[in-house]
Motif scaffolding. Structure first.
Motif, mmCIF file in Angstrom:
data_model
loop_
_atom_site.group_PDB
_atom_site.id
_atom_site.type_symbol
_atom_site.label_atom_id
_atom_site.label_comp_id
_atom_site.label_asym_id
_atom_site.label_seq_id
_atom_site.Cartn_x
_atom_site.Cartn_y
_atom_site.Cartn_z
ATOM 1 N N PHE A 1 0.943 -1.097 0.052
ATOM 2 C CA PHE A 1 0.130 -0.045 0.095
ATOM 3 C C PHE A 1 0.872 1.360 -0.220
ATOM 4 N N ALA B 1 3.935 1.545 -0.844
ATOM 5 C CA ALA B 1 4.840 1.646 -2.205
ATOM 6 C C ALA B 1 3.741 2.342 -3.452
ATOM 7 N N ASN C 1 1.383 4.200 -2.775
ATOM 8 C CA ASN C 1 1.079 5.689 -2.267
ATOM 9 C C ASN C 1 2.379 6.370 -2.896
ATOM 10 N N GLY C 2 3.471 5.908 -2.594
ATOM 11 C CA GLY C 2 4.917 6.685 -2.892
ATOM 12 C C GLY C 2 4.932 7.040 -4.419
ATOM 13 N N ILE C 3 4.542 5.964 -5.424
ATOM 14 C CA ILE C 3 4.496 6.170 -6.581
ATOM 15 C C ILE C 3 3.771 7.591 -6.938
ATOM 16 N N MET C 4 2.724 7.652 -6.392
ATOM 17 C CA MET C 4 1.850 8.853 -6.444
ATOM 18 C C MET C 4 2.818 10.046 -6.038
ATOM 19 N N HIS D 1 3.085 6.337 -16.846
ATOM 20 C CA HIS D 1 4.361 6.057 -15.986
ATOM 21 C C HIS D 1 3.965 5.420 -14.560
ATOM 22 N N ARG E 1 3.044 1.955 -14.971
ATOM 23 C CA ARG E 1 4.166 1.127 -15.242
ATOM 24 C C ARG E 1 4.879 0.653 -13.955
ATOM 25 N N LEU E 2 5.273 1.735 -13.090
ATOM 26 C CA LEU E 2 5.648 1.637 -12.024
ATOM 27 C C LEU E 2 4.963 0.716 -10.972
ATOM 28 N N ILE F 1 5.471 -2.819 -11.702
ATOM 29 C CA ILE F 1 6.579 -3.084 -11.343
ATOM 30 C C ILE F 1 6.520 -3.615 -9.723
ATOM 31 N N VAL F 2 5.650 -2.800 -8.853
ATOM 32 C CA VAL F 2 5.468 -3.317 -7.718
ATOM 33 C C VAL F 2 4.685 -4.496 -7.597
ATOM 34 N N VAL G 1 7.423 -7.340 -8.114
ATOM 35 C CA VAL G 1 8.345 -7.821 -7.261
ATOM 36 C C VAL G 1 7.649 -8.515 -6.020
ATOM 37 N N PHE G 2 6.223 -7.993 -5.889
ATOM 38 C CA PHE G 2 5.434 -8.702 -4.523
ATOM 39 C C PHE G 2 4.839 -9.956 -5.279
#
Lengths: 199, 199, 199, 199
Positions: free
Chosen positions: A160, A162, A164-167, A184, A187-188, A191-192, A195-196
């Motif tokens: 969660f 992660a 938010n951090g993207i935003m 963009h 896309r990130l 990726i999140v 990896v999870f």
DNA sequence: TATGAATGAGTGTTCATTCAT
DNA sequence: TATGAATGAACACTCATTCAT
């Protein structure tokens, strides 16, 4: 009966007018930081007087809260919708979250604001927590489906965060259009999810 | 010689007094959003008059910028220190970032603020970008060491965002002490490092 | 119809209140240089709050401008009135100008201020120039009637300057009452008219 | 003896430094309205500290007054010089006045300021009146030479006012160079001299 | 005597909130 | 219920003046 009906109609009418104000606020929030929007601006945008706004909200902060809660409600509905045919998978969930934030930047800004210290009333906190809990358990389910076994709650929190951090990191990247930002950040998000996905 | 020395001393003294103001501001920033801190509050906290603040900073925004740049510098130094004996591993990097943000929440808030649209002067942007680039390349190196092969830059962005997200999501969790928050966010940072560790 | 009437009434009421502020300002300008009059002073004099001033004028400078333009309008009307039965003679014109300035010292001060470099908005400049042109052509006519043949425009400027000079030189002669000043300046105006009367 | 001499030297030195400040002020006044010049600006221009200025003048107003009186003195000297070989004629006198004001706009501005209500200390008033009286009697003499017989004093006042008026009306005519302004105001001065020349 | 940092009252302006109509 | 004028505390910032060094 008639009287009740009348009162009901009044209630509906009142809600309609309240929505008028709410929408006006949202339109302004799309253009500038909600903290810098004034009552006068909202009144003008809504086509009502300043006083009218105070008929519906005791303070400006309450209006902000209403905007916030409305978005939270919308998000909850979206999440419910998404999970009505079984738990969504991780990627879909991540994309949903990012898409929602992209379309409801104000919600995101307010969440950040309140989380970073802006005081939130009891009602606000409760409503926010409700939505959070729902989102968390959905994430947990998805994680479980994806094979995660331990630390489910913590990992959900991490996922969660992660998202938010993207935003916060890319939502207003200067020189990019909203569409580019959407691309963009999605896309990130993928990726999140990736990896999870392989615990 | 003597004159130079005297001027040097004056310079030092001036810097010391400037630091007085800076620290007062930081103390306030720890308690409330930096955007809502007023000149009068800073003056009071620093035990000086309003005018004195303006002896050291031409505008309030410059003071904010100084706080921001000071932190950015500190972060850069920390990163350099950490990588002087070879590239740090992922977990160390994540923990460093989270630790730093925990100890420099204002930096984090300002970064968010500026990233979300608050205008930043040229100096500020440059300094921020410098630090960012350093952090990003360190993350990339660590990811490479961890076995990541493709999308290095994007993945670095994602990791960075994830860490920031942790902070925004939990930095002010109500009812928890700073230490508890530190513990919690570090735990989440470890999870982030973990999921990014096995590509 | 009724609605129009109501709005008209409101307009009138608003103008009345605006005049309240305007008059308060004028009373202060009679006592001290308009440049040193503060918003707070005007508010106090008008018996309203500071904020109210800003309901009627976006900035203090706009209020000053209103004072100025109101006077310019008044002067223009006076000049029109005076010349409706044929071109006025030199003495009458001089006396009118001096009388007007005596009764509108602030107009004179502002004119001087703006002429000496205080920036004037486009509206202000236009209105001032209009009044000036009217005054100048009336003076030219009067000079022509008085037998002047060459350098009419320049001579008109000179006469105009001379009258203004009388005001600046004697308008606040210490130790004299307003009436004494009026008498003295009118006497000087007559002399001016005289010397310009026999080319 | 020696001691007296030393004190005398000190006195001279002090005056020299005071002149430094005075000249700095004058240079600034040439560029902007004297009312908006700050102590800091003067100090910087003079290359001394703010405190030093207060060693020479108890208040900023006193410095302004000194500037004013210095100019008044200069004007008096010019007038004496001009009349040492008999009474000057009208045109020469008018040209002198206008030339002097052109070269000492600050003097003119201050005169206007003080005349229009800026309070002037006793010393200032006295010095100003002295210069005025001298100027007036010179004008009277010139008028007498020009054939004026009655109302000499009043006519002198009028002539003086007229010349001042020329300055206030055209001294800062926008879009003209200083030289053009000098030319124009001298032309008007000639006209004034002319009309006053044939009683 | 020179310095310049410190002072703090004062400036124009803003804006959430109130309340008489 | 709707209005919008009035309010006044608050804001960032300025600057003449003071005074310890």
């Amino acid at each position: 009966m008639v009287k009740q009906s009348l009162e009901h109609l009044k209630e509906i009418e009142r809600d309609a007018r309240r929505k008028l104000v709410l929408d006006a606020a949202l339109e302004l929030f799309a253009v500038k930081d909600f903290r810098s929007v004034t009552v006068r601006e909202i009144a003008k945008q809504a086509g009502v007087s300043v006083g009218t706004i105070y008929n519906y909200y005791p303070t400006l902060m309450e209006l902000f809260l209403d905007v916030f809660l409305t978005s939270a409600e919308k998000m909850k509905n979206g999440l419910h919708e998404m999970s009505k045919d079984g738990p969504p998978d991780l990627k879909a969930l991540c994309r949903f979250h990012i898409s929602f934030l992209n379309e409801n930047m104000t919600f995101y800004q307010m969440m950040s604001h309140f989380m970073l210290g802006g005081e939130l009333s009891g009602v606000g906190t409760e409503k926010l927590n409700q939505t959070m809990r729902l989102l968390m358990s959905l994430i947990e389910n998805a994680l479980q489906t994806a094979g995660h076994k331990k630390n489910l709650r913590l990992t959900a929190h991490t996922l969660f965060s992660a998202l938010n951090g993207i935003m916060i990191s890319y939502a207003r990247y200067p020189g990019r259009t909203n569409e580019e930002i959407r691309q963009h950040t999605l896309r990130l998000a993928d990726i999140v999810a990736d990896v999870f996905d392989n615990p």
